[in-house]
Design an enzyme around this catalytic site. Structure first.
Site, PDB file in Angstrom:
ATOM      1  N   THR A   1       0.877  -1.160   0.000  1.00 49.95           N
ATOM      2  CA  THR A   1       0.000   0.000   0.000  1.00 49.95           C
ATOM      3  C   THR A   1       0.921   1.218   0.000  1.00 49.95           C
ATOM      4  OG1 THR A   1      -0.132   0.206   2.415  1.00 49.95           O
ATOM      5  CG2 THR A   1      -1.770  -1.214   1.358  1.00 49.95           C
ATOM      6  N   HIS A   2       0.505   2.267  -0.680  1.00 45.95           N
ATOM      7  CA  HIS A   2       1.341   3.468  -0.832  1.00 45.95           C
ATOM      8  C   HIS A   2       2.696   3.134  -1.475  1.00 45.95           C
ATOM      9  CE1 HIS A   2      -1.514   5.512   1.867  1.00 45.95           C
ATOM     10  NE2 HIS A   2      -1.436   4.411   2.600  1.00 45.95           N
TER      11      HIS A   2
ATOM     12  N   GLN B   1     -20.111  14.191 -37.024  1.00 45.71           N
ATOM     13  CA  GLN B   1     -19.120  13.483 -37.837  1.00 45.71           C
ATOM     14  C   GLN B   1     -17.865  13.186 -37.014  1.00 45.71           C
ATOM     15  OE1 GLN B   1     -18.625  14.515 -42.098  1.00 45.71           O
ATOM     16  NE2 GLN B   1     -16.499  14.946 -41.579  1.00 45.71           N
TER      17      GLN B   1
ATOM     18  N   SER C   1      18.136  -0.583 -26.131  1.00 47.81           N
ATOM     19  CA  SER C   1      18.517   0.822 -26.258  1.00 47.81           C
ATOM     20  C   SER C   1      19.473   0.987 -27.423  1.00 47.81           C
ATOM     21  CB  SER C   1      19.185   1.298 -24.966  1.00 47.81           C
ATOM     22  OG  SER C   1      19.871   2.515 -25.164  1.00 47.81           O
TER      23      SER C   1
ATOM     24  N   GLU D   1       4.756  -0.050 -21.351  1.00 51.75           N
ATOM     25  CA  GLU D   1       4.782   1.412 -21.297  1.00 51.75           C
ATOM     26  C   GLU D   1       3.848   2.012 -22.348  1.00 51.75           C
ATOM     27  OE1 GLU D   1       8.877   2.452 -21.722  1.00 51.75           O
ATOM     28  OE2 GLU D   1       9.421   1.742 -19.723  1.00 51.75           O
TER      29      GLU D   1
ATOM     30  N   LYS E   1     -16.551   9.429 -35.090  1.00 49.51           N
ATOM     31  CA  LYS E   1     -16.042   8.190 -35.685  1.00 49.51           C
ATOM     32  C   LYS E   1     -14.565   7.938 -35.453  1.00 49.51           C
ATOM     33  CE  LYS E   1     -19.537   8.603 -39.230  1.00 49.51           C
ATOM     34  NZ  LYS E   1     -19.986   9.874 -38.622  1.00 49.51           N
TER      35      LYS E   1
ATOM     36  N   LYS F   1      20.457  -2.628 -21.807  1.00 50.53           N
ATOM     37  CA  LYS F   1      19.056  -2.327 -21.504  1.00 50.53           C
ATOM     38  C   LYS F   1      18.091  -3.354 -22.094  1.00 50.53           C
ATOM     39  CE  LYS F   1      17.518   0.866 -19.811  1.00 50.53           C
ATOM     40  NZ  LYS F   1      17.263   2.173 -20.439  1.00 50.53           N
TER      41      LYS F   1
END
Length: 459
Positions: free
Chosen positions: A155-156, A322, A277, A290, A325, A283
């Site tokens: 929590t938090h 219009q 990367s 994301e 859509k 990486k």
């Protein structure tokens, strides 16, 4: 080029004005639905004796040929004919001659476009419902493997209490179940036919709106012609349901991003859902998660855009509509893509059970067990809470954890502590004891899994 509606006009707009007003660059997405609606309409015109059988057969033959070409991607659309309706009508007339102009008897583009969008969303929502079920199955499959995998609950974003990883995954199962219910319930309002409402006031021709609704598989018709052509509630509801779904996906995306970081190392995403990367060779970025987190914002934007378009419109149809859509089409594409990606990520992710369980032994998430231990022996919970709080502070000052404290320290804090306190402090014990309904205890998680599987097996 002469407009199909141009009889009243003495001059034509400049080309750039036509381009600004045309919807064909995007509403060509409705081509199959537009032709399906026209087939139902002309069939009804024949059955009601409004058009002779020969004309009806000619028109149906032309429409069927256009539908086959549409499915093969062979139709060429023109901005000169503005929208999907006039483009199809022009193609039909070019194919079968002036009799094609009779197709529009007893209807307007206003009820035609509304019908197209009802048909379109009905199909797409069915697809989305199937994809939600697919992601739920992926969550259940992972959860079944990890009922007794222990992880820190938060929590938090602070470690709170140890929980079963399966319990965490099933939280998203039930979020998705609410999404499934919302989309399912929206079909009642999507599955309603506006066809035959005309421009706004109905028509003088003796049409049968219930027959076209039957031919198109609609459950009912709009009872008011003004409402039929001006209602976009069903699209707004779709965008709202999609926003809620994307919010749930974004929350899980955020957790996958955190869990796959070097700081957590709880999971590793499959290479198919990650990128590298261009400069840092080490990486492995959770880019698909994301992207879904980012795309959530555009779905929210489409909802707010259409709410804003509709908020000040008088009855009935207005050209503003219009704008209903492009956001709808983009949301459909975004939601379908996100669900497919997420299902793949869940199915293929590698769960590092050892890291998760180790994390539960290097924090104070078992502190509640001490308070519950004392409360079970008659100590008022608030008093127990204070005793344990002081023990945690002592641990922090000494650089140790609760399980490391000797029994005499516990006895000094409260004579009610006994040797069995160390068993109570074990994360696995802490998790397994929480078998209140909906809790994280192993027995309760297995029961929840059984409910989830039964739900998935129900037609």
């Amino acid at each position: 080029m002469k407009k199909l509606w141009g009889g009243r006009f003495t001059k034509t707009a400049e080309e750039w004005v036509d381009e600004f007003g045309a919807s064909i660059p995007f509403d060509q997405e409705l081509v199959e639905e537009d032709i399906e609606g026209s087939l139902a309409h002309v069939t009804m015109l024949g059955e009601c004796g409004i058009l002779p059988e020969g004309d009806v057969e000619q028109i149906k033959g032309g429409l069927i040929r256009l539908l086959e070409k549409a499915k093969q991607g062979e139709l060429k659309f023109s901005i000169a004919y503005e929208d999907i309706h006039l483009n199809i009508e022009k193609m039909l007339i070019d194919d079968i001659g002036p009799v094609g102009g009779k197709l529009h008897t007893g209807r307007s583009r206003n009820d035609q476009v509304a019908t197209d969008m009802h048909l379109y969303l009905r199909k797409r929502v069915e697809e989305i419902l199937g994809l939600i079920r697919g992601m739920q199955r992926a969550l259940v499959a992972q959860a079944e493997k990890h009922v007794e995998t222990i992880m820190p609950g938060y929590t938090h974003l602070q470690r709170a209490q140890p929980i079963s990883f399966a319990h965490h995954l099933l939280a998203y199962f039930w979020m998705l179940e609410r999404d499934y219910e919302r989309f399912s319930e929206s079909q009642k309002r999507i599955n309603r036919s506006p066809l035959g409402a005309g421009a706004l006031a109905g028509t003088t021709f003796p049409i049968d709106r219930h027959r076209t609704a039957e031919l198109l598989g609609f459950a009912d018709i709009y009872e008011n012609s003004l409402d039929a052509v001006s209602d976009r509630d069903f699209i707004i509801e779709f965008l709202s349901n999609s926003s809620m779904l994307m919010m749930h996906l974004s929350r899980l995306a955020e957790e996958l991003i955190l869990w796959s970081s070097q700081e957590f190392q709880f999971i590793e995403l499959d290479d198919a859902f990650a990128t590298g990367s261009s400069i840092m060779p080490q990486k492995k970025n959770p880019d698909m998660a994301e992207l879904i987190r980012g795309k959530t914002g555009r779905v929210y934007g489409h909802l707010m855009a259409l709410l804003t378009v509709m908020k000040g419109l008088p009855l009935a149809y207005n050209k503003d509509m219009q704008e209903d859509k492009e956001g709808m089409f983009d949301t459909v594409k975004t939601v379908i893509g996100s669900l497919k990606i997420f299902t793949g990520m869940i199915e293929t992710m590698n769960v590092r059970t050892d890291v998760m369980e180790r994390a539960t032994k290097q924090d104070f998430s078992n502190a509640t067990e001490l308070a519950d231990y004392l409360a079970a022996k008659g100590v008022p919970f608030r008093e127990a809470h204070e005793i344990v709080g002081k023990l945690v502070l002592h641990c922090i000052e000494q650089g140790v954890f609760l399980a490391d404290l000797p029994l005499d320290v516990y006895k000094e804090a409260s004579p009610l502590f006994e040797e069995d306190i160390y068993d109570a402090l074990h994360p696995r014990t802490a998790v397994n004891r929480r078998n209140s309904a909906g809790g994280t205890g192993f027995a309760e998680v297995r029961a929840a899994l059984a409910k989830a599987k039964q739900l998935l097996s129900t037609p």
